[in-house]
Design a protein around this motif. Structure first.
Motif, PDB file in Angstrom:
ATOM      1  N   ALA A   1      -9.073   3.061  -3.431  1.00 13.59           N
ATOM      2  CA  ALA A   1     -10.144   4.354  -3.892  1.00 13.59           C
ATOM      3  C   ALA A   1      -9.644   5.609  -2.810  1.00 13.59           C
ATOM      4  O   ALA A   1     -10.029   6.363  -3.667  1.00 13.59           O
ATOM      5  N   GLU A   2      -8.815   5.287  -2.138  1.00 15.35           N
ATOM      6  CA  GLU A   2      -8.422   5.961  -1.434  1.00 15.35           C
ATOM      7  C   GLU A   2      -7.078   6.333  -2.229  1.00 15.35           C
ATOM      8  O   GLU A   2      -6.052   7.599  -0.920  1.00 15.35           O
TER       9      GLU A   2
ATOM     10  N   SER B   1       0.910  -0.981  -0.256  1.00 14.80           N
ATOM     11  CA  SER B   1      -0.020  -0.289  -0.192  1.00 14.80           C
ATOM     12  C   SER B   1       0.932   1.372   0.047  1.00 14.80           C
ATOM     13  O   SER B   1       0.358   2.674  -0.589  1.00 14.80           O
TER      14      SER B   1
ATOM     15  N   LYS C   1     -10.531  -0.948  -0.786  1.00 18.02           N
ATOM     16  CA  LYS C   1     -10.450   0.262  -0.291  1.00 18.02           C
ATOM     17  C   LYS C   1      -8.962   0.753  -0.405  1.00 18.02           C
ATOM     18  O   LYS C   1      -8.833   2.680  -0.647  1.00 18.02           O
TER      19      LYS C   1
ATOM     20  N   ILE D   1     -12.052  -6.930  -1.038  1.00 17.86           N
ATOM     21  CA  ILE D   1     -12.072  -5.966  -0.363  1.00 17.86           C
ATOM     22  C   ILE D   1     -11.054  -4.963   0.475  1.00 17.86           C
ATOM     23  O   ILE D   1     -10.763  -3.624   0.247  1.00 17.86           O
ATOM     24  N   ARG D   2      -9.745  -5.166   0.706  1.00 19.25           N
ATOM     25  CA  ARG D   2      -9.402  -4.503   1.294  1.00 19.25           C
ATOM     26  C   ARG D   2      -8.779  -3.589  -0.056  1.00 19.25           C
ATOM     27  O   ARG D   2      -7.933  -2.628   0.019  1.00 19.25           O
TER      28      ARG D   2
END
Length: 292
Positions: free
Chosen positions: A50-51, A22, A47, A43-44
């Motif tokens: 998206a950020e 990340s 996320k 899902i992670r």
């Protein structure tokens, strides 16, 4: 200023929802790249994508040990982007379970994820990389790819193999327009290291305070800025372990000299995790506190 132009580059990171992955995606996106965040946890991955700053990022769930899923992953990249500029093989795992009691299935799984899956992903990505004008492959290996870690021999085996394979791939692909190199970090403050610490894993890697994901990111960026076969976040450590490997038969005598320092370092790290609210001790046993 970075010598590598991230603008509009399509950059895919496996293990992209983890600590190092990340952080890599954030750095790439800040430079203007479009990131494909790949993780077994869809899902992670979504996320993280998206950020990220900028636009055009995608989070993809993919089990890299399943070839059909890997093929679908790169089909998705082909359909949406038409090329891949940078592939970062960053996925990995380890276990504190000792070799003499491990199941054969767990050995196969770790070798498959750490060694075989990056090779398969790189091979399947070749056509997309050839469609780029500046194709790169960067692989997160480990100093465990140079130095044997007695408590984690399967991790050592996978990383020794991965380092050798990526050196050979780097030599082979260079003449074909694809630059490949590896980063070899030592212990890095990620969830994987925290889990190993609470499980009583290899204390030898705690000779010094663990580095941060940002240190690994800096090594990856330096590899993109100045292409070469290998880069080390902590060059001093790499020189020390390479020197030790000149006389491997002396390791049984050398390692006990560093064991107490490593044990103290791991105890300090566990205490630090407790103060950060990331680990706790219950009935004398350490366990992780899951982050929200």
């Amino acid at each position: 200023m970075s010598g590598f132009d991230f603008s509009d580059k399509v950059m895919l990171v496996t293990g992209g929802a983890g600590g190092i992955g990340s952080a890599l995606c954030r750095r790439f996106a800040e430079g203007g790249a479009r990131c494909v965040v790949v993780d077994i946890d869809e899902i992670r991955a979504g996320k993280v994508a998206a950020e990220l700053p900028g636009a055009g990022h995608t989070g993809v769930g993919c089990d890299l040990m399943e070839r059909a899923e890997v093929e679908r992953l790169f089909e998705l990249v082909a359909d949406s982007c038409g090329r891949l500029d940078v592939l970062v093989n960053n996925v990995g795992m380890t276990s504190a379970e000792r070799f003499d009691v491990r199941s054969v299935e767990s050995i196969e799984r770790e070798i498959t994820l750490n060694l075989i899956s990056p090779l398969i992903a790189t091979r399947i990505a070749i056509p997309l990389l050839k469609a780029s004008r500046d194709a790169r492959v960067v692989t997160t290996v480990s100093l465990g790819g140079i130095f044997p870690l007695g408590e984690t021999p399967i991790y050592t085996a996978s990383k020794f193999g991965l380092r050798g394979a990526m050196l050979a791939i780097g030599l082979d692909l260079r003449s074909k327009g694809i630059l490949a190199g590896s980063v070899l970090p030592s212990a890095t403050d990620t969830r994987m290291l925290r889990q190993e610490a609470v499980d009583g894993g290899n204390s030898m890697q705690f000779q010094d305070r663990p580095q941060q994901p940002a240190d690994v990111v800096a090594a990856v960026v330096s590899l993109l800025d100045k292409p070469r076969l290998e880069a080390y976040p902590r060059p001093g450590e790499s020189r020390l372990v390479r020197l030790a490997m000149l006389v491997p038969n002396l390791l049984p005598r050398i390692l006990p000299l560093f064991r107490k320092r490593g044990d103290r370092g791991m105890a300090r790290y566990l205490d630090e995790l407790r103060h950060r609210g990331l680990a706790q001790q219950t009935n004398g046993r350490w366990e992780l506190v899951e982050e929200a």
